[in-house]
Design a protein around this motif. Structure first.
Motif, short mmCIF file in Angstrom:
data_model
loop_
_atom_site.label_atom_id
_atom_site.label_comp_id
_atom_site.label_asym_id
_atom_site.label_seq_id
_atom_site.Cartn_x
_atom_site.Cartn_y
_atom_site.Cartn_z
N GLU A 1 0.94 -1.39 0.22
CA GLU A 1 0.19 -0.07 -0.15
C GLU A 1 0.74 1.32 -0.13
OE1 GLU A 1 -3.39 2.09 2.95
OE2 GLU A 1 -3.33 -0.02 2.77
N GLU A 2 0.94 2.04 -1.08
CA GLU A 2 1.68 3.33 -1.13
C GLU A 2 3.10 2.94 -1.04
OE1 GLU A 2 0.07 6.47 0.94
OE2 GLU A 2 -2.10 5.96 0.32
N GLY A 3 3.49 1.81 -1.61
CA GLY A 3 4.98 1.59 -1.51
C GLY A 3 5.41 0.78 -0.14
N ASN A 4 4.48 0.64 0.69
CA ASN A 4 4.73 0.07 2.16
C ASN A 4 4.37 -1.48 1.90
OD1 ASN A 4 5.60 2.48 3.45
ND2 ASN A 4 3.58 3.08 3.01
N VAL A 5 5.28 -2.26 2.27
CA VAL A 5 5.29 -3.57 1.96
C VAL A 5 4.87 -4.20 3.46
CG1 VAL A 5 6.27 -5.67 1.04
CG2 VAL A 5 6.68 -3.45 -0.08
N THR A 6 4.03 -5.39 3.61
CA THR A 6 3.62 -6.09 4.78
C THR A 6 3.91 -7.53 4.47
OG1 THR A 6 2.16 -4.18 5.42
CG2 THR A 6 2.15 -6.37 6.55
N LEU A 7 4.66 -7.84 5.12
CA LEU A 7 4.77 -9.58 4.83
C LEU A 7 4.24 -10.31 6.06
CD1 LEU A 7 8.49 -9.60 4.16
CD2 LEU A 7 6.92 -9.66 2.22
N ASN A 8 3.49 -11.34 5.68
CA ASN A 8 2.67 -12.17 6.70
C ASN A 8 3.03 -13.61 6.09
OD1 ASN A 8 1.57 -10.31 8.39
ND2 ASN A 8 0.41 -9.61 6.63
N GLY A 9 2.96 -14.60 7.37
CA GLY A 9 3.24 -15.85 7.31
C GLY A 9 3.78 -16.42 8.17
N GLN A 10 4.34 -17.80 7.82
CA GLN A 10 5.25 -18.45 8.94
C GLN A 10 6.26 -19.40 8.25
OE1 GLN A 10 2.55 -21.17 11.09
NE2 GLN A 10 1.25 -19.69 11.91
N LEU A 11 7.44 -19.11 9.04
CA LEU A 11 8.64 -20.03 8.46
C LEU A 11 9.41 -20.58 9.50
CD1 LEU A 11 10.13 -17.08 6.37
CD2 LEU A 11 9.25 -19.24 5.34
N GLY A 12 10.17 -21.61 9.37
CA GLY A 12 10.79 -22.26 10.28
C GLY A 12 12.34 -21.77 10.96
N SER A 13 12.56 -20.72 10.56
CA SER A 13 13.72 -20.34 11.30
C SER A 13 13.85 -18.51 11.15
CB SER A 13 14.99 -20.82 10.67
OG SER A 13 15.17 -20.23 9.29
N ASP A 14 14.51 -17.97 11.82
CA ASP A 14 14.81 -16.59 11.80
C ASP A 14 15.55 -16.11 10.60
OD1 ASP A 14 13.75 -15.35 14.05
OD2 ASP A 14 15.11 -16.06 15.27
N SER A 15 16.69 -17.11 10.10
CA SER A 15 17.51 -16.89 9.16
C SER A 15 16.61 -16.78 7.61
CB SER A 15 18.48 -17.75 8.91
OG SER A 15 18.16 -19.26 8.81
N LEU A 16 15.62 -17.56 7.47
CA LEU A 16 14.45 -17.60 6.57
C LEU A 16 13.89 -16.45 6.53
CD1 LEU A 16 13.36 -21.21 6.18
CD2 LEU A 16 14.60 -20.29 4.59
N LYS A 17 13.40 -16.13 7.56
CA LYS A 17 12.64 -14.89 7.67
C LYS A 17 13.45 -13.51 7.32
CE LYS A 17 10.36 -11.52 11.23
NZ LYS A 17 9.97 -11.50 12.61
N GLN A 18 14.67 -13.55 7.50
CA GLN A 18 15.55 -12.40 7.05
C GLN A 18 15.71 -12.65 5.41
OE1 GLN A 18 16.63 -9.90 9.10
NE2 GLN A 18 17.89 -8.88 7.11
N VAL A 19 16.13 -13.72 5.00
CA VAL A 19 16.21 -14.11 3.49
C VAL A 19 14.95 -13.41 2.83
CG1 VAL A 19 16.28 -15.83 1.72
CG2 VAL A 19 17.92 -15.88 3.67
N VAL A 20 13.63 -13.55 3.35
CA VAL A 20 12.62 -13.34 2.78
C VAL A 20 12.66 -11.60 2.81
CG1 VAL A 20 10.02 -13.06 2.81
CG2 VAL A 20 11.26 -15.14 3.07
N GLU A 21 12.98 -11.11 3.75
CA GLU A 21 13.11 -9.39 3.98
C GLU A 21 14.11 -9.20 2.62
OE1 GLU A 21 13.81 -6.10 6.95
OE2 GLU A 21 12.87 -7.77 7.56
#
Length: 170
Positions: free
Chosen positions: A49-69
Motif C-alpha cells: 500500500e503506497e509502497g509500504n510492503v507488509t509480509l505475513n506468514g510462517q517460516l521455520g527459522s529467523d534466517s529464512l525470515k531475514q532472507v525473505v526480507e
C-alpha cells in the motif's frame, strides 16, 4: 506574466504531491515483483500500500525470515518505502528432532532430550537435570511463581516423564 508565474508556482506545489501519490497499479506491479521473487517461499503473503510492503506468514527459522526480507528489498528496489516483516517463526518441535535422531541412532534419544533440557535450563540457573531413559530428573531450588513455567517448558520437550521430586520452591 502573473498568470505564468501563478502556473509555475502551482506546478511546483502540486508536482511533488502528484509524484508522491502512488497509483494502485504501481502497487500491484510492486506486489507482483515481490511475489515472483518469493516464489520459493510458499505461504508468505505480500501486501503493498503506497509502497509500504507488509509480509505475513510462517517460516521455520529467523534466517529464512531475514532472507525473505532481503529478497523483498532486492525485488522492490527504490519502489519500496518500508517493509513490515510480520512473519512468525515456528521452530520445529523438539519431538520431531528426537524422532529423526532416534531413526539414525536407535535408542540414543537421551542425548537429544538432554540438549533440549539444557536450553530450557539456561533460564533457570538454580535448577539442574539429568535424563535417564527418556525421563527428566530435576533438582534444585526455584521460586514458586516460576515452577509452572519450568514444568510447562520441560513438558514441551515431550519426554517419557518428568521427576520433579528433587525441586524445592521458595
Amino acid at each position: 506574466m502573473k498568470l505564468n508565474r501563478l502556473l509555475l508556482i502551482f506546478s511546483f506545489g502540486v508536482l511533488p504531491f502528484v509524484h508522491s501519490c502512488r497509483s494502485p497499479e504501481s502497487d500491484d506491479k510492486l506486489k507482483s515483483k515481490i511475489e515472483e521473487a518469493l516464489i520459493d517461499n510458499q505461504g508468505i503473503a505480500v501486501d503493498v500500500e503506497e509502497g509500504n510492503v507488509t509480509l505475513n506468514g510462517q517460516l521455520g527459522s529467523d534466517s529464512l525470515k531475514q532472507v525473505v526480507e532481503e529478497k523483498t528489498k532486492a525485488a522492490g528496489g527504490e519502489d519500496v518505502k518500508s517493509i513490515h516483516n510480520n512473519i512468525m517463526v515456528n521452530l520445529p518441535e523438539p519431538e520431531d528432532a528426537r524422532e529423526k535422531y532416534h531413526e539414525i541412532v536407535e535408542g540414543a534419544v537421551d542425548s537429544t532430550i538432554t540438549r533440549d533440557v539444557n536450553r530450557v535450563l539456561e533460564d533457570f540457573p538454580t535448577i539442574t537435570a539429568q535424563v535417564k531413559e527418556g525421563i527428566i530428573i530435576v533438582t534444585g531450588n526455584i521460586e514458586k511463581t516460576r515452577m509452572d513455567s519450568l514444568k510447562k517448558r520441560l513438558e514441551h520437550i515431550k519426554p517419557k516423564g518428568i521427576d520433579m521430586k528433587g525441586v524445592t520452591s521458595r
